[in-house]
Design a protein around this motif. Sequence first.
Motif, PDB file in Angstrom:
ATOM      1  N   PRO A   1       0.812  -1.220   0.000  1.00 34.70           N
ATOM      2  CA  PRO A   1       0.000   0.000   0.000  1.00 34.70           C
ATOM      3  C   PRO A   1       0.846   1.272   0.000  1.00 34.70           C
ATOM      4  N   SER A   2       0.151   2.389   0.028  1.00 35.13           N
ATOM      5  CA  SER A   2       0.815   3.688   0.034  1.00 35.13           C
ATOM      6  C   SER A   2       0.130   4.597   1.044  1.00 35.13           C
ATOM      7  N   ASP A   3       0.839   5.634   1.444  1.00 34.35           N
ATOM      8  CA  ASP A   3       0.224   6.747   2.173  1.00 34.35           C
ATOM      9  C   ASP A   3       1.061   8.000   1.907  1.00 34.35           C
ATOM     10  N   LEU A   4       0.684   9.096   2.536  1.00 30.18           N
ATOM     11  CA  LEU A   4       1.334  10.374   2.243  1.00 30.18           C
ATOM     12  C   LEU A   4       2.836  10.364   2.496  1.00 30.18           C
ATOM     13  N   THR A   5       3.301   9.571   3.467  1.00 25.83           N
ATOM     14  CA  THR A   5       4.724   9.588   3.813  1.00 25.83           C
ATOM     15  C   THR A   5       5.598   8.901   2.769  1.00 25.83           C
ATOM     16  N   LEU A   6       4.981   8.219   1.783  1.00 22.79           N
ATOM     17  CA  LEU A   6       5.779   7.618   0.706  1.00 22.79           C
ATOM     18  C   LEU A   6       6.534   8.690  -0.081  1.00 22.79           C
ATOM     19  N   ASP A   7       6.043   9.915  -0.044  1.00 19.90           N
ATOM     20  CA  ASP A   7       6.703  11.014  -0.752  1.00 19.90           C
ATOM     21  C   ASP A   7       8.157  11.186  -0.310  1.00 19.90           C
ATOM     22  N   ARG A   8       8.465  10.739   0.912  1.00 23.63           N
ATOM     23  CA  ARG A   8       9.841  10.850   1.412  1.00 23.63           C
ATOM     24  C   ARG A   8      10.807  10.019   0.580  1.00 23.63           C
ATOM     25  N   LEU A   9      10.297   8.931  -0.020  1.00 21.93           N
ATOM     26  CA  LEU A   9      11.178   8.089  -0.819  1.00 21.93           C
ATOM     27  C   LEU A   9      11.724   8.867  -2.009  1.00 21.93           C
ATOM     28  N   ASP A  10      10.902   9.716  -2.599  1.00 21.42           N
ATOM     29  CA  ASP A  10      11.385  10.527  -3.714  1.00 21.42           C
ATOM     30  C   ASP A  10      12.490  11.473  -3.252  1.00 21.42           C
ATOM     31  N   THR A  11      12.357  11.998  -2.038  1.00 22.22           N
ATOM     32  CA  THR A  11      13.400  12.868  -1.478  1.00 22.22           C
ATOM     33  C   THR A  11      14.692  12.091  -1.261  1.00 22.22           C
ATOM     34  N   ILE A  12      14.574  10.869  -0.750  1.00 17.68           N
ATOM     35  CA  ILE A  12      15.760  10.032  -0.532  1.00 17.68           C
ATOM     36  C   ILE A  12      16.455   9.743  -1.851  1.00 17.68           C
ATOM     37  N   LEU A  13      15.688   9.409  -2.881  1.00  9.04           N
ATOM     38  CA  LEU A  13      16.278   9.121  -4.189  1.00  9.04           C
ATOM     39  C   LEU A  13      16.945  10.365  -4.782  1.00  9.04           C
ATOM     40  N   THR A  14      16.373  11.536  -4.509  1.00 10.21           N
ATOM     41  CA  THR A  14      16.981  12.783  -4.996  1.00 10.21           C
ATOM     42  C   THR A  14      18.311  13.041  -4.309  1.00 10.21           C
ATOM     43  N   TYR A  15      18.365  12.837  -2.996  1.00 14.08           N
ATOM     44  CA  TYR A  15      19.633  13.013  -2.266  1.00 14.08           C
ATOM     45  C   TYR A  15      20.679  12.013  -2.755  1.00 14.08           C
ATOM     46  N   ASP A  16      20.253  10.784  -3.021  1.00 10.62           N
ATOM     47  CA  ASP A  16      21.183   9.782  -3.556  1.00 10.62           C
ATOM     48  C   ASP A  16      21.786  10.251  -4.879  1.00 10.62           C
ATOM     49  N   ALA A  17      20.936  10.823  -5.725  1.00  6.33           N
ATOM     50  CA  ALA A  17      21.413  11.307  -7.023  1.00  6.33           C
ATOM     51  C   ALA A  17      22.415  12.446  -6.850  1.00  6.33           C
ATOM     52  N   LEU A  18      22.129  13.336  -5.906  1.00  4.74           N
ATOM     53  CA  LEU A  18      23.039  14.462  -5.656  1.00  4.74           C
ATOM     54  C   LEU A  18      24.392  13.987  -5.138  1.00  4.74           C
ATOM     55  N   GLU A  19      24.388  12.834  -4.464  1.00  2.00           N
ATOM     56  CA  GLU A  19      25.639  12.269  -3.938  1.00  2.00           C
ATOM     57  C   GLU A  19      26.345  11.391  -4.965  1.00  2.00           C
ATOM     58  N   GLY A  20      25.802  11.355  -6.178  1.00  2.00           N
ATOM     59  CA  GLY A  20      26.442  10.588  -7.243  1.00  2.00           C
ATOM     60  C   GLY A  20      26.073   9.126  -7.289  1.00  2.00           C
ATOM     61  N   LYS A  21      25.070   8.715  -6.484  1.00  2.00           N
ATOM     62  CA  LYS A  21      24.645   7.320  -6.493  1.00  2.00           C
ATOM     63  C   LYS A  21      23.651   7.093  -7.629  1.00  2.00           C
ATOM     64  N   LYS A  22      23.517   5.848  -8.067  1.00  2.00           N
ATOM     65  CA  LYS A  22      22.608   5.522  -9.168  1.00  2.00           C
ATOM     66  C   LYS A  22      21.186   5.336  -8.627  1.00  2.00           C
ATOM     67  N   SER A  23      20.596   6.449  -8.234  1.00  2.00           N
ATOM     68  CA  SER A  23      19.277   6.374  -7.606  1.00  2.00           C
ATOM     69  C   SER A  23      18.203   5.879  -8.567  1.00  2.00           C
ATOM     70  N   ASP A  24      18.362   6.140  -9.867  1.00  2.00           N
ATOM     71  CA  ASP A  24      17.355   5.710 -10.840  1.00  2.00           C
ATOM     72  C   ASP A  24      17.223   4.195 -10.890  1.00  2.00           C
ATOM     73  N   LEU A  25      18.306   3.504 -10.549  1.00  2.00           N
ATOM     74  CA  LEU A  25      18.305   2.040 -10.640  1.00  2.00           C
ATOM     75  C   LEU A  25      18.071   1.375  -9.282  1.00  2.00           C
ATOM     76  N   LYS A  26      17.808   2.185  -8.254  1.00  2.00           N
ATOM     77  CA  LYS A  26      17.654   1.627  -6.901  1.00  2.00           C
ATOM     78  C   LYS A  26      16.435   0.714  -6.807  1.00  2.00           C
TER      79      LYS A  26
END
Length: 358
Positions: free
Chosen positions: A173-198
């Motif tokens: 399922p999902s709820d409003l706090t799932l939006d945090r995952l997009d933030t985590i993936l964005t930070y990963d990308a900024l740190e040079g990690k392959k967030s798109d493939l996570k």
Amino acid sequence: MIQTIYKVQAAAKLLETTVDSVRRYVDESGIDVARQANGPKTRQFTIDNIFDIAAWRHANKSKLKVKQRGIATVYAPKGGVGKTTLTANMACVFALMGLRTLVIDLDFQANLTLSFGYDSEVTDEEATELDIPEDRVIKYHFGHLVPGWPGGRMPLRDVIKMPFGPSGPHLIPSDLTLDRLDTILTYDALEGKKSDLKIAALIAEGLSGKNPDFDLSSYDVILFDAAPAKNRMTRGALLASDYVVAPVSLERYSTKAVSYLASVLQDMRDDVGRSPEMVMIGNFHLPNRLRVYGQVSKLSTEYPGALLNIMVHRSEEFPKTLSEDEEQPPLVLARPSGSAAEQLHKVSSELLQKMGVV
């Protein structure tokens, strides 16, 4: 969600078989189907009963052979095209065919979660006050399965929901706090990690079956229901999928939505060397309209082989099901004898063949 009771004729419709076959399956499988307390003692099938019969039939009687696992993201760049309704109904049809089916709600607005009877905004305290069973409360979502989630990663068994029992479609399922995952993936990308493939790496881990706390290896079909926005979660789901299923509204078709999706897929191929294959489902189809014929012809010409032959006609059965006073299951379960349910069965079957699952 209201507990629907079916007579044997409706059970036969849901399972796309005969009344005699349903009775024989019940007798041979030993599945406990209650009988009417008073009167002729006819069998009264629950939704769980029917999915149990479907699973037993597939294991013991079906000629339907699973050739390979199907992983798809149901995605449309704009809302209002019936994306979530199609996802919920197709998942139910797949399970009625006996396929082990998992749906993952990746939209933090949680409409798919709601369509399976879970109000993601209800808290434990409110559930107690309203006498809602504890297992109807959403505490965890897909983000809790991702390594690095704040507070630690949860095992799949604590996250997954089974709205119609173990044999029905399973739901992350999902709820409003799932939006945090997009933030985590964005930070990963900024740190040079392959967030798109996570997300793709996570699904690959689950399919390997090596992690008992995150084992997806038993599923025949996995469907992501992605948000209309092209966020990092949606991109990650697309890269984890072999197909992207794009509902197209034929009553107000816009070339921009489909061409935008095609450009997104092309960008993926340029960036990472792969993208899912696009499959389009014509929705809100109005037969005998010249404009609709023109739209179908244009789609078929511009995207050869992508548009399924079976389309879902515009029907008042959809809004009627959604507007019932009490919560109803997806349409194929709520109105199994209707023409819309028949079309959804046919669309789901064609999609499985297109994906090479059966």
